[in-house]
Design a protein around this motif. Structure first.
Motif, mmCIF file in Angstrom:
data_model
loop_
_atom_site.group_PDB
_atom_site.id
_atom_site.type_symbol
_atom_site.label_atom_id
_atom_site.label_comp_id
_atom_site.label_asym_id
_atom_site.label_seq_id
_atom_site.Cartn_x
_atom_site.Cartn_y
_atom_site.Cartn_z
ATOM 1 N N GLY A 59 3.078 6.401 -9.181
ATOM 2 C CA GLY A 59 2.624 5.855 -7.904
ATOM 3 C C GLY A 59 2.730 6.805 -6.743
ATOM 4 N N ASP A 72 -0.580 8.309 -6.028
ATOM 5 C CA ASP A 72 -1.524 7.398 -5.379
ATOM 6 C C ASP A 72 -1.255 7.325 -3.877
ATOM 7 O OD1 ASP A 72 -3.050 6.347 -7.689
ATOM 8 O OD2 ASP A 72 -1.099 5.592 -8.310
ATOM 9 N N ASN A 119 3.566 -0.085 0.687
ATOM 10 C CA ASN A 119 2.395 0.706 0.312
ATOM 11 C C ASN A 119 1.120 -0.132 0.355
ATOM 12 O OD1 ASN A 119 3.762 3.100 -0.193
ATOM 13 N ND2 ASN A 119 4.091 2.633 -2.352
ATOM 14 N N ILE A 142 -3.194 0.184 -1.224
ATOM 15 C CA ILE A 142 -3.970 0.786 -2.300
ATOM 16 C C ILE A 142 -5.316 1.231 -1.725
ATOM 17 C CG2 ILE A 142 -2.895 -0.493 -4.180
ATOM 18 C CD1 ILE A 142 -5.318 -2.379 -4.144
ATOM 19 N N LEU A 181 2.617 -0.765 -7.120
ATOM 20 C CA LEU A 181 1.190 -0.801 -6.798
ATOM 21 C C LEU A 181 0.437 -1.738 -7.727
ATOM 22 C CD1 LEU A 181 0.517 3.007 -6.179
ATOM 23 C CD2 LEU A 181 0.951 1.233 -4.484
ATOM 24 N N TYR A 194 -4.963 -5.515 1.328
ATOM 25 C CA TYR A 194 -4.145 -4.610 0.522
ATOM 26 C C TYR A 194 -4.476 -3.141 0.790
ATOM 27 C CZ TYR A 194 -3.465 -9.066 -1.735
ATOM 28 O OH TYR A 194 -3.181 -10.391 -1.962
ATOM 29 N N TRP A 245 -4.655 0.480 3.094
ATOM 30 C CA TRP A 245 -3.629 1.279 3.764
ATOM 31 C C TRP A 245 -3.654 1.100 5.277
ATOM 32 C CZ3 TRP A 245 0.581 3.540 2.198
ATOM 33 C CH2 TRP A 245 0.715 3.913 0.856
#
Length: 487
Positions: A18, A21, A247, A249, A381, A457, A459
């Motif tokens: 992760g 990512d 975080n 996605i 994630l 969801y 960023w």
């Protein structure tokens, strides 16, 4: 605001988990907010040639650390709107895989020193250097010590993000003294020493100006002895500088309406989603049935992810009208667990051993539920991706799982998944059974899926929180003087 991300991996160039990512997606969101975020990482052998061809050589220079004087090449390319820099040294990085070598200490001490020297050749002066996990933990240490008065780093502040406190980069004290050139005064408990070893992670935790971790709950958990991995005293001491930011996605990449790996694109249509389920059943050799609830798992097969709970209840679960698809690799005992289950229940259980991005996406899309009963989970994630694909998560209430999955409440109709609090096998199994019961009530299931579909969801909100951290550091900066030397 100029921000340099120092990381050991970042998509799309190199990935083991992760961290890659986050390091690949967050800079794009920050740049959208007006920052100039650039990424520096090692030039690994596994970086695809299609990307390597985009890079140009900026500089060649020597990096001195310990008694060594090593070659370093600095390359740069613009990929997906973000500038990437590669630190090139074939002796250290032209190998298969990213980690797990006997000389990892030397490899990543070199990388930290190389980043400090490479800034001279980038044509880019960072206001903030944002470091990620133990592999870059010595950069804040170097910034406050050896490079404290270096013009190349004048007025630069540092942020250190803990992605997983369990992995601390612990090496022998004498080796780290020799590699860093630091004296005995730096290898004491309030600096780099950790129970007789030297900790690269502590380089970030002690010396960075701000600390972040990847969810609010995990930020609180790691200040307790149970989750603190022996560093809870230090983290409580620095709690005023520690921020938990969940975080996100990449919602463009993870989009069931535009994912080329899926059989049938969909948004909120459960009937279209279930076409992906029957296609997944066919590919994995399971009995094809749009009505049978399918539980997916995409994970490293390690104890942290709660597989001992799954192992204790797997045969009992597979007596139900349910199917299970698992993708992953890791500890032999868990690989064997799912191999055996697939052999004993060939129409109900299937294992894809290893990793495949294509198959992962097909599991996220084709599953009705996603199991993630982690012992601890800094953020996670997979539950975010599953929600994006309208797949209902079943999680333990820890770390980022607690922050992103709310248990369905049958009285209020609120909640986007199912969760349990105690690390207990039958509490996990009872929670799975609650999910299976809800799946059997079509209107209830639709509501749970719709609840999950409403959340953002991406960023975007996380990037705003990081920008607030950077802005606070910039506001605190006294331009009249550089950092003092800590001796």
């Amino acid at each position: 605001m100029n921000i340099l991300f120092a990381t050991s991996e970042a998509v799309p160039l190199a990935k083991t988990g992760g961290l890659a990512d986050v390091a690949g997606a967050l800079p794009k969101a920050l740049n959208a907010r007006g920052a100039d975020v650039r990424i520096v990482l090692p030039k690994y052998e596994e970086i695809p040639d299609s990307y390597l061809q985009e890079f140009r050589l900026l500089a060649e220079f020597q990096v001195s650390f310990g008694w060594r004087n090593q070659y370093c090449g600095l390359l740069a390319a613009r990929i997906d709107g973000v500038t990437y820099y590669l630190i090139d040294n074939e002796y250290y990085f032209r190998r298969s895989g990213l980690y797990g070598y006997d000389d990892d200490a030397e490899r990543f001490v070199f990388f930290c020193f190389a980043v400090m020297e490479a800034v001279r050749y980038m044509g880019f002066h960072p206001n903030i250097v944002h470091c990620h996990d133990w592999q870059t933990g010595l950069i804040p240490f170097l910034l406050r010590t050896r490079y404290a008065f270096d013009p190349a780093w004048a007025y630069t502040k540092s942020v250190f993000t803990i992605h997983n406190l369990k992995y601390q980069g612990l090496f022998g004290m004498d080796l780290m003294k020799e590699l860093t050139g630091a004296g005995d005064d730096m290898f004491v408990p309030d600096k780099l020493e950790y129970h007789g070893a030297a900790s690269c992670m502590k380089g970030g935790l002690v010396f960075a100006d701000k600390l972040t971790t990847v969810s609010g709950t995990y930020a609180m958990e790691i200040q307790s002895p149970y989750y603190g991995e022996g560093l809870d005293d230090l983290l409580r001491y620095r709690s005023g500088d520690l921020v938990g930011i969940v975080n996100g996605i990449d919602t463009e990449s993870f989009d069931p309406m535009n994912d080329p790996e899926l059989h049938t694109p969909y948004r909120n249509s459960l009937s279209r989603k279930r076409k992906n389920k029957t296609e997944l059943q066919k590919e994995m050799g399971l009995r094809e049935s749009a009505d049978t609830p399918l539980i997916g798992i995409v994970s490293r097969l390690v104890e942290q992810k709660g597989f001992d709970l799954i192992a204790a209840t797997l045969d009992e679960l597979l007596q139900e009208d349910v199917q299970l698809v698992v993708l992953g690799a890791g500890e032999w005992r868990y690989e064997e667990l799912f191999r055996s289950a697939a052999a004993r229940y060939p129409e109900k259980a299937a294992l894809w051993l290893g990793y495949s991005d294509r198959m992962a996406r097909r599991i996220y899309a084709g599953s009705d539920m996603f199991a993630m009963p982690s012992k601890f989970e800094p953020c996670g994630l997979s539950q975010l991706i599953s929600l994006r694909y309208r797949t209902v998560p079943i999680v333990r209430e820890t770390g980022g799982l607690r922050d992103t999955v709310q248990a369905y409440n049958e009285y209020t109709g609120e909640g986007n998944g199912f969760s349990f609090s105690n690390y207990n096998a039958h509490e996990y199994l009872d929670t799975v059974r609650k999910a299976l019961a809800a799946y059997g009530r079509e209107e209830v299931w639709k509501r749970i899926v719709e609840n999950g579909a409403r959340a953002d969801y991406s960023w975007s909100s996380s990037a705003k929180a990081y920008m607030d951290v950077y802005s606070q550091l910039s506001a605190d900066r006294k331009e009249s003087e550089p950092w003092p030397v800590i001796s």
